[in-house]
Each structure stands twice: as structure tokens, then as C-alpha cells.
Design an enzyme around this catalytic site. Structure first.
Site, PDB file in Angstrom:
ATOM      1  N   GLU A  12      -3.015  -7.768  -2.647  1.00  0.00           N
ATOM      2  CA  GLU A  12      -3.816  -6.698  -2.066  1.00  0.00           C
ATOM      3  C   GLU A  12      -2.996  -5.467  -2.775  1.00  0.00           C
ATOM      4  O   GLU A  12      -1.872  -5.359  -2.281  1.00  0.00           O
ATOM      5  CB  GLU A  12      -3.919  -6.577  -0.799  1.00  0.00           C
ATOM      6  CG  GLU A  12      -4.901  -7.484  -0.208  1.00  0.00           C
ATOM      7  CD  GLU A  12      -4.956  -7.484   1.199  1.00  0.00           C
ATOM      8  OE1 GLU A  12      -4.965  -6.312   2.079  1.00  0.00           O
ATOM      9  OE2 GLU A  12      -5.483  -8.270   2.059  1.00  0.00           O
ATOM     10  N   TYR A  25       0.639  -1.205   0.089  1.00  0.00           N
ATOM     11  CA  TYR A  25      -0.132  -0.076   0.038  1.00  0.00           C
ATOM     12  C   TYR A  25       0.795   1.319  -0.063  1.00  0.00           C
ATOM     13  O   TYR A  25       0.350   2.168  -0.652  1.00  0.00           O
ATOM     14  CB  TYR A  25      -0.837   0.123   1.295  1.00  0.00           C
ATOM     15  CG  TYR A  25      -2.103  -0.832   1.136  1.00  0.00           C
ATOM     16  CD1 TYR A  25      -3.245  -0.892   0.524  1.00  0.00           C
ATOM     17  CD2 TYR A  25      -1.949  -2.189   1.675  1.00  0.00           C
ATOM     18  CE1 TYR A  25      -4.378  -1.529   0.249  1.00  0.00           C
ATOM     19  CE2 TYR A  25      -2.984  -3.210   1.697  1.00  0.00           C
ATOM     20  CZ  TYR A  25      -4.268  -2.795   1.127  1.00  0.00           C
ATOM     21  OH  TYR A  25      -5.180  -3.858   0.758  1.00  0.00           O
TER      22      TYR A  25
HETATM   23  C1  FCB Z   1      -4.551  -4.811   4.713  1.00  0.00           C
HETATM   24  C2  FCB Z   1      -5.371  -5.839   5.173  1.00  0.00           C
HETATM   25  C3  FCB Z   1      -6.869  -5.628   4.703  1.00  0.00           C
HETATM   26  C4  FCB Z   1      -7.254  -4.240   4.695  1.00  0.00           C
HETATM   27  C5  FCB Z   1      -6.398  -3.247   3.943  1.00  0.00           C
HETATM   28  C6  FCB Z   1      -6.394  -1.932   3.602  1.00  0.00           C
HETATM   29  O1  FCB Z   1      -3.531  -4.561   5.425  1.00  0.00           O
HETATM   30  O2  FCB Z   1      -5.177  -7.105   4.795  1.00  0.00           O
HETATM   31  O3  FCB Z   1      -7.801  -6.416   5.364  1.00  0.00           O
HETATM   32  O4  FCB Z   1      -7.353  -3.564   5.953  1.00  0.00           O
HETATM   33  O5  FCB Z   1      -5.049  -3.434   4.573  1.00  0.00           O
END
Ligand code: FCB
Length: 448
Positions: free
Chosen positions: A359, A301
Site C-alpha cells: 500500500e 504513507y
Molecule cells: C492503511 C489501511 C487502508 C487504508 C489506508 C489509507 O492503514 O490499510 O485500509 O485505510 O491506510
């Protein structure tokens, strides 16, 4: 929705043939933990302690996905995606954490997996995305070495029911959050701030992974991995102190888990602080922890600016705000960090480990016209594409998240979905990013 700013710069044809595009969710964040005979998990109880979650919100109803999963899976299919990453709730399968399974829970996941397949999507499951059954939390949860056996029992039961139809399975989501964020920083359930608890959790979470893999291998299941999160550690300034602080941060966050998994060792820079608190005989577990993986999931992220905090005990560091544009989480937008990790991880595994971005996404308050999210995702898709050009064996990319959902301690305010959810009516409305994704996945690459 068709103006140029609403479109992604990439199209499916820019990525290698067979590259999987998907969306990800997690059980506690969407299902509604109060439905279907699930037992309480430690997030249900954590939220009941004042101050732990925004507005004391919990996941008891969440997106009511437990009842609306068919409509939600239609949204994955209609976005043109290939794969759906979801997690299964331990306390839904085993309300007491072990012992008697909940038939309704097993039936539910059975239907869900069939529903994914019926829509032509690949099911990618995660066995643990943070919802430790409260009954096991009472016994110490991740602090108790027995957690590895409890997790193995749960693995056996749920995979015995759905394992034959999954395309890929991860044991755990983000061990750093399971261990460090929850037992040292205290931000997530069970909310401890205790280095000894944290050290134990840092090791037991990997031991549980190892036992779970062992169970699944014995069942003859394939394509097994784990999902780790990475945050690019950047020294806050040019000083030696900041460099050391960033190296420690990097060790705890980005090196501890993967080096144990791939090389059966913990980084020295972290052992300097944690060794006195690790459970006796931990070295003997490293062979089990380091058994081969079939794939690695990378959640990425943001980056972090790390500064020394010499008045504090080890690791004696703190985070300071950085200059880059930020998301609603106040996380800096730093796509080059994703390329950095994909290359680092590829090198660490000698290129022998298929990688998936499991993710990536951003919190953005725009209810439907989420242009910022399109730009965010575009820049990260580009970083992923560049890593492939550099030789990284990247096989797929899951957007976080399909739906606006329960963002843990932040409650329902932080919206990560490519689909908007009205939490009063449970109405789903695809956002501009959903439409843009659909266009990118259906259409040929835009002209240069
Ligand atoms: C990650 C998590 C997910 C969500 C995102 C924003 O750390 O795996 O559950 O909270 O961040």
C-alpha cells in the site's frame, strides 16, 4: 490529460522485468457489508456509537463492490496493472465468526478470484483487513487467546475454497492498527484505550498469524506472507527526550511485529512498558510466530514527529505537526521514509525475504484532476526504484487505492482512489492518476 504534469516520470521499463504493479482495496471499505448474507462486524457496531466515525458513516453500502466487482476489475485491467490486492471479509464467510459458513459469501469470493484471473491479473488476497465478526468481538476479539484458533478455522474454510488460485496470500493487514490503534489509542474498532487489552492484542494478532500460516502450510499453499505498516519515527527536536520518545514509537510501531516474525523476539524498549500486561507464557508462542515467511508486504504513507510527554505514563510520548507538505489526512509527504524502511527490512532479513509495497497512496480531494497524487506516487516510485538499486529485493508495488472508499473513522470524505466514486450514484470515473498510470505502464521510459 496528456500534459507533462499529468505523466509519471517513471515507466514500466524503469523497473526490473517481472516487477508487479498493482492496486489494493479492502473488503469492508468497498464491498458493502449489508449485502450477501454477511454477519455484522465490529466496524458496523463501532460506527453506531456516537462520535466514533465521521457522520456515523459505516461500510454497509460503501462502493457497492459486492454487486459492481466486474466493472471494478475491468478498471484494474484497463489501467494496465498486473495484480490486484483485495481482502476477504471474515463475517461474510462466517457470519458468526465460526461454525456455519455463508454459502453466498464463499461463492462470491470464488467468482471474484476467477474474475481477476479471467482478466489476466494476479490475485493477491489478505485474510484479515480489520473486519472482526461482531460475534467474536463479543467474546473479547483480539484480547482473547482463542482468536488464534478462530482465525485458523476461518483460514481453513476460505482457503479451502479459493486458495488454489491465489498468487499470494497475506494473513493480516497492519497488525499495529489491529492492536495498538484499536486497543490503546482507541481510534479504530473496538475503540479501546487500555494498555492491557493492547498488550494482549499485540501478541494475539501475531499468534493468529502463526496459526493461520500453519494451517495454510499444511494445505500445501504457497507464497504466504503478512502485510505490516511502517511510519518513519522522527524526533521532534534535538533533545535526548525526543530521541527516546521516537525510539519508543519506532519500537511499538515498526519493530515489534517484524522482529517477532523474523527473529522470534520482542524489542526490549517495548517490553519495558508492555511486559507486565502480556499474557502469561507468551515466550512459548514465539517459535510458531517466527516460522518462515515467503514474502513481506510493506504499507507506507508518512513519517511522524515524536516528542516526549513526561506527564503521561509509558510510553509517555506525543506527536507534533511537522514542516513537510501534507495530504488531506494531514500526513506529511516523506518518500525518503519508504526508502529507509525498504533498506532496514532488507538488512533485517539478510536480504532473504522478497518485499512488496502493498500500500502507498494519498488522500486528495481533487475529484478527477489529481496532480498532487501523481506527484506523490512518483516520488514514492522513485524511492522504491532507488531501494532496488541499493540491493533491496523489491518485487512489486500496489497503489492504495483503486477506488475512493470508506476510510474507516474518517468516513467517505478522504479520497484515496485513482478512480473517483460518486457515492450517491456509484458512478466510477478514472482520475488523472489512473490515466497516468496506464500511460506509464504501457509506454517506454521517457527520455532522460
Ligand atoms: C492503511 C489501511 C487502508 C487504508 C489506508 C489509507 O492503514 O490499510 O485500509 O485505510 O491506510
Amino acid at each position: 490529460m496528456t500534459s507533462d504534469t499529468s505523466r509519471f516520470a517513471f515507466a514500466r521499463s524503469n523497473f526490473p522485468k517481472g516487477f508487479r504493479f498493482g492496486a489494493a482495496t479492502a473488503a469492508y471499505q468497498i464491498e458493502g457489508s449489508s449485502f450477501g448474507g454477511a454477519g455484522p462486524c465490529h466496524w458496523d457496531t463501532f460506527a453506531q456509537t456516537p462520535g466514533n466515525t465521521a457522520g456515523a458513516e459505516d461500510g454497509s453500502v460503501a462502493c457497492d463492490h459486492y454487486h459492481r466487482w466486474e466493472e471494478d476489475l475491468d478498471l484494474v485491467r484497463d489501467a494496465g496493472l498486473d495484480a490486484y490486492r483485495f481482502s476477504m471479509s471474515w463475517a461474510r464467510v462466517l457470519p458468526e465468526g465460526r461454525g456455519q459458513p455463508n454459502r453466498e459469501g464463499l461463492d462470491y469470493y470464488d467468482r471474484l478470484v476467477d474474475g481477476i484471473l479471467e482478466r489476466g491479473l494476479e490475485p493477491w488476497a489478505t485474510l484479515y483487513h480489520w473486519d472482526m465478526p461482531a460475534a467474536l468481538s463479543d467474546l473479547g476479539g483480539w484480547r482473547n487467546r482463542d482468536v488464534a484458533d478462530w482465525f485458523a478455522e476461518y483460514t481453513q474454510i476460505i482457503m479451502g475454497r479459493v486458495g488454489d488460485r491465489l498468487k499470494g496470500t497475506a494473513t493480516l493487514n497492519e497488525p499495529w492498527c489491529v492492536a495498538w490503534l484499536s486497543h490503546f489509542l482507541g481510534h479504530h474498532a473496538p475503540g479501546l484505550r487500555d494498555i492491557r487489552a493492547a498488550a494482549r492484542a499485540m501478541h494475539h494478532v501475531l499468534l493468529a498469524h502463526g496459526r493461520s500460516m500453519e494451517v495454510m502450510r499444511a494445505m500445501g499453499l504457497e507464497n504466504l506472507g503478512i502485510v505490516l505498516n511502517f511510519e518513519h519515527a522522527r524526533p521532534a527536536d534535538e533533545s535526548d527526550g525526543a530521541a527516546l520518545a521516537a525510539a519508543r514509537y519506532d519500537g511499538i510501531y515498526n519493530r515489534w511485529f517484524i522482529e517477532a516474525l523474523l527473529h522470534r523476539r520482542y524489542p526490549e524498549i517495548v517490553l519495558e512498558g508492555l511486559a507486565p500486561h502480556l499474557p502469561a507464557g507468551w515466550e512459548d508462542d514465539m517459535d510458531l510466530i517466527g516460522r518462515p515467511l515467503d514474502w513481506l508486504g510493506v504499507n507506507y504513507y508518512t513519517c511522524n514527529r515524536v516528542a516526549p510527554d513526561p506527564d503521561q505514563p509509558w510510553p509517555a510520548l506525543t506527536s507534533v505537526p511537522g514542516p513537510l507538505p501534507k495530504t488531506d489526512m494531514d500526513w506529511e509527504i516523506a518518500p525518503d521514509g519508504l526508502a529507509f524502511f525498504l533498506k532496514r527490512l532488507s538488512a533485517l532479513s539478510d536480504g532473504n525475504l522478497p518485499i512488496y509495497v502493498t500500500e502507498n497512496g494519498m488522500a486528495d480531494s481533487a475529484p478527477e484532476d489529481d496532480q498532487t497524487r501523481i506527484a506523490y506516487l512518483d516520488s514514492h516510485f522513485a524511492a522504491a526504484r532507488a531501494a532496488i538499486d541499493d540491493g533491496v529485493d523489491l518485487r512489486g508495488y500496489f497503489v492504495w487505492s483503486l477506488l475512493d472508499n470508506y476510510e474507516w473513522a474518517f468516513g467517505y470524505d478522504k479520497r484515496f482512489g485513482i478512480v473517483h466514486v460518486d457515492f450517491d450514484t456509484q458512478k466510477r470515473t478514472p482520475k488523472a492518476s489512473w490515466h497516468a498510470l496506464r500511460a506509464a505502464l504501457r509506454e517506454p521510459a521517457p527520455a532522460e
